[in-house]
Design a protein around this motif. Structure first.
Motif, PDB file in Angstrom:
ATOM      1  N   LEU A  34       7.133   0.340  -9.977  1.00  0.00           N
ATOM      2  CA  LEU A  34       5.899  -0.444  -9.842  1.00  0.00           C
ATOM      3  C   LEU A  34       4.899   0.067 -10.862  1.00  0.00           C
ATOM      4  CD1 LEU A  34       5.296  -0.521  -6.000  1.00  0.00           C
ATOM      5  CD2 LEU A  34       5.566  -2.507  -7.472  1.00  0.00           C
ATOM      6  N   ASN A  35       4.166  -0.841 -11.441  1.00  0.00           N
ATOM      7  CA  ASN A  35       3.145  -0.401 -12.379  1.00  0.00           C
ATOM      8  C   ASN A  35       1.767  -0.617 -11.773  1.00  0.00           C
ATOM      9  OD1 ASN A  35       2.180   0.657 -14.785  1.00  0.00           O
ATOM     10  ND2 ASN A  35       1.823  -1.403 -15.593  1.00  0.00           N
ATOM     11  N   LEU A  36       1.035   0.474 -11.641  1.00  0.00           N
ATOM     12  CA  LEU A  36      -0.297   0.370 -11.049  1.00  0.00           C
ATOM     13  C   LEU A  36      -1.342   0.478 -12.157  1.00  0.00           C
ATOM     14  CD1 LEU A  36      -1.254   2.288  -7.827  1.00  0.00           C
ATOM     15  CD2 LEU A  36      -2.909   1.942  -9.606  1.00  0.00           C
ATOM     16  N   ASN A  37      -2.119  -0.554 -12.306  1.00  0.00           N
ATOM     17  CA  ASN A  37      -3.270  -0.470 -13.208  1.00  0.00           C
ATOM     18  C   ASN A  37      -4.349  -1.401 -12.672  1.00  0.00           C
ATOM     19  OD1 ASN A  37      -2.639  -3.109 -14.063  1.00  0.00           O
ATOM     20  ND2 ASN A  37      -1.379  -2.340 -15.746  1.00  0.00           N
ATOM     21  N   GLU A  38      -5.481  -1.392 -13.324  1.00  0.00           N
ATOM     22  CA  GLU A  38      -6.631  -2.190 -12.916  1.00  0.00           C
ATOM     23  C   GLU A  38      -6.230  -3.663 -12.705  1.00  0.00           C
ATOM     24  OE1 GLU A  38     -10.005  -0.735 -13.200  1.00  0.00           O
ATOM     25  OE2 GLU A  38     -10.713  -2.543 -12.172  1.00  0.00           O
ATOM     26  N   GLU A  39      -5.493  -4.186 -13.691  1.00  0.00           N
ATOM     27  CA  GLU A  39      -5.142  -5.600 -13.666  1.00  0.00           C
ATOM     28  C   GLU A  39      -4.244  -5.942 -12.472  1.00  0.00           C
ATOM     29  OE1 GLU A  39      -3.264  -6.770 -17.320  1.00  0.00           O
ATOM     30  OE2 GLU A  39      -2.937  -8.807 -16.543  1.00  0.00           O
ATOM     31  N   THR A  40      -3.172  -5.140 -12.276  1.00  0.00           N
ATOM     32  CA  THR A  40      -2.267  -5.468 -11.164  1.00  0.00           C
ATOM     33  C   THR A  40      -2.983  -5.281  -9.821  1.00  0.00           C
ATOM     34  OG1 THR A  40      -1.330  -3.252 -11.367  1.00  0.00           O
ATOM     35  CG2 THR A  40       0.015  -5.036 -12.178  1.00  0.00           C
ATOM     36  N   MET A  41      -3.864  -4.277  -9.727  1.00  0.00           N
ATOM     37  CA  MET A  41      -4.555  -4.068  -8.448  1.00  0.00           C
ATOM     38  C   MET A  41      -5.509  -5.232  -8.152  1.00  0.00           C
ATOM     39  SD  MET A  41      -3.101  -1.655  -7.014  1.00  0.00           S
ATOM     40  CE  MET A  41      -4.003  -1.899  -5.505  1.00  0.00           C
ATOM     41  N   LEU A  42      -6.143  -5.756  -9.204  1.00  0.00           N
ATOM     42  CA  LEU A  42      -7.037  -6.902  -8.979  1.00  0.00           C
ATOM     43  C   LEU A  42      -6.235  -8.133  -8.568  1.00  0.00           C
ATOM     44  CD1 LEU A  42      -9.716  -6.479 -11.792  1.00  0.00           C
ATOM     45  CD2 LEU A  42     -10.040  -6.224  -9.319  1.00  0.00           C
ATOM     46  N   GLN A  43      -5.052  -8.277  -9.183  1.00  0.00           N
ATOM     47  CA  GLN A  43      -4.175  -9.400  -8.793  1.00  0.00           C
ATOM     48  C   GLN A  43      -3.774  -9.275  -7.327  1.00  0.00           C
ATOM     49  OE1 GLN A  43      -0.957  -9.129 -11.569  1.00  0.00           O
ATOM     50  NE2 GLN A  43      -2.083 -10.176 -13.202  1.00  0.00           N
ATOM     51  N   CYS A  44      -3.459  -8.058  -6.928  1.00  0.00           N
ATOM     52  CA  CYS A  44      -3.059  -7.833  -5.529  1.00  0.00           C
ATOM     53  C   CYS A  44      -4.225  -8.137  -4.595  1.00  0.00           C
ATOM     54  CB  CYS A  44      -2.591  -6.400  -5.323  1.00  0.00           C
ATOM     55  SG  CYS A  44      -1.054  -6.049  -6.155  1.00  0.00           S
TER      56      CYS A  44
END
Ligand SMILES: [Zn+2]
Length: 412
Positions: free
Chosen positions: A249-259
């Motif tokens: 899993l890749n955790l970054n600002e963008e994926t967290m905002l998508q989640c």
């Protein structure tokens, strides 16, 4: 599993003694058990808030010493293990023909991996320690090989046999544990018990930060708590189920905002349905969603296919899209069809641990009362009662941290 009607006994262990814990305790000038208790407490709070179902039993290494000594004795007695001059006991990997079967590697390849860790005492470089003789200033237990403490791998074999039996259905763990930890567990258990240790192995992938492995040296280390404070526990839960458990899993600002957005869409859908139920139902209104059974089956097919949670989520969003179209076309729905859809939505989201049945962002009256009661107890210096309430709160997934300026409450 539970959803499918299986009776599940879930055991999750805590290694409450190892080199790192002992060193940390020395640094902080405290007892090793204080360090491990503190981390276990924090872990329980985060896992509750992440909606991870609690285990039935949480055994600790130091509470399983008797069983650990028993299994090592059996291995020594049957020549699967040997006592080295230092007082350490090693497992003799040459005695287990299937060594390496889980990772599918030949022993020569594995030897290459452990070459750096060769000790003069070992008969073979793959041999691993079962019992470590005691060093000065370290916690120790009495054993047939003198005072010492268990090696890391043996605790799992002893706990599994104690709480679940000789063969279990499913063994889980991170991919980094396949070798040597799980290979060693198999070797110990199968030599001691003469029977297969686990029918299935589930190994989850890593979480990377900005496509880099999380590590202390890169200083890109994030705790669940830190991410939760920024995006909420539900967004983390969503991230975890949005990909297959085996994929990284890749955790970054963008994926967290998508989640976070995806979680908001799910919550919005639920509240729209509740609004319709209150304001837009008629006996002979439209059926809000026709494909209930088909969608549920599709969801289950994905989940039954090695826990394809990403596929299962796509079914939920497919339902949302279909229903949203229906909502724009019609203004009156049959009450039963709306109720059924709410039930289906709750059922499917709960399977993924993304329940929207209650708003967890707010502190409930009950919890607020407990917090107030604890504050009052602290003011009266009734520490026993304050600690007791802290424990109750912890079991509800609420952690209170006492600061000089007052108590800080951490909740989902
Ligand atoms: Zn283990």
């Amino acid at each position: 599993m539970i959803f499918l009607g299986y009776k599940v006994k879930f055991v999750q262990n805590f290694t409450d003694i190892d080199d790192k814990i002992i060193n940390r305790a020395k640094d902080e000038n405290t007892d090793y058990s204080k360090i491990s208790e503190r981390f276990i407490d924090e872990y329980i709070v985060d896992s509750k808030n992440l909606n991870i179902l609690p285990a039935d039993i949480y055994p600790k290494a130091t509470e399983t010493i008797e069983e650990i000594i028993c299994i090592i004795s059996e291995l020594v007695l049957n020549n699967y293990a040997y006592l080295a001059p230092s007082g350490d006991v090693y497992f003799d990997t040459k005695t287990f023909r299937d060594y390496g079967k889980l990772s599918g590697q030949q022993t020569e390849e594995l030897v290459f991996d452990v070459r750096k860790k060769i000790s003069k005492e070992k008969h073979n470089s793959l041999d691993f320690v079962l019992w470590k003789s005691s060093k000065k200033d370290e916690p120790k237990w009495h054993s047939p090989w003198g005072y010492g403490r268990p090696g890391w791998h043996i605790e799992c074999s002893a706990m599994i046999r104690k709480y679940l039996g000789k063969t279990i259905d499913i063994h889980c763990g991170g991919q980094d544990l396949i070798f040597p930890h799980h290979e060693n567990e198999i070797a110990q258990s199968e030599c001691a018990n003469g029977i297969c240790l686990s029918n299935f192995w589930l190994h989850n992938g890593f979480i990377n930060i900005n496509n880099e492995k999380m590590s202390k040296s890169l200083n890109n280390f994030l705790t669940v708590r830190e991410v939760a404070e920024k995006y909420g526990y539900k967004s983390i839960r969503y991230l975890l189920v949005s990909a297959h458990y085996r994929s990284p899993l890749n955790l970054n600002e963008e994926t967290m905002l998508q989640c976070k957005n995806a979680v908001a869409r799910l919550a919005e859908f639920k509240s729209n349905l509740e609004f319709i139920l209150k304001n837009q139902v008629l006996d002979n209104g439209q059926i809000i969603f026709d494909d209930q059974n088909k969608s549920k089956q599709k969801f289950l097919d994905f989940m039954n296919d090695d826990l394809n949670t990403a596929g299962a989520i796509s079914v939920i969003f497919e339902i949302i899209r279909n229903v949203n179209t229906k909502i724009t076309e019609s203004k009156q729905f049959s009450e039963n069809s709306v109720l059924n859809l709410i039930n289906l939505f709750d059922e499917l989201t709960s399977v993924l641990g993304l329940s929207f049945k209650e708003n967890k962002n707010q502190i409930s009256d009950e919890i607020q009362k407990l917090i107030n009661k604890r504050e009052a107890a602290r003011k009266e210096q009734n520490w026993a009662l304050a600690d007791e309430i802290r424990e109750i709160l912890k079991n509800k997934g609420v952690l209170v941290e006492d600061k000089i300026s007052g108590s800080k409450t951490i909740i989902n």
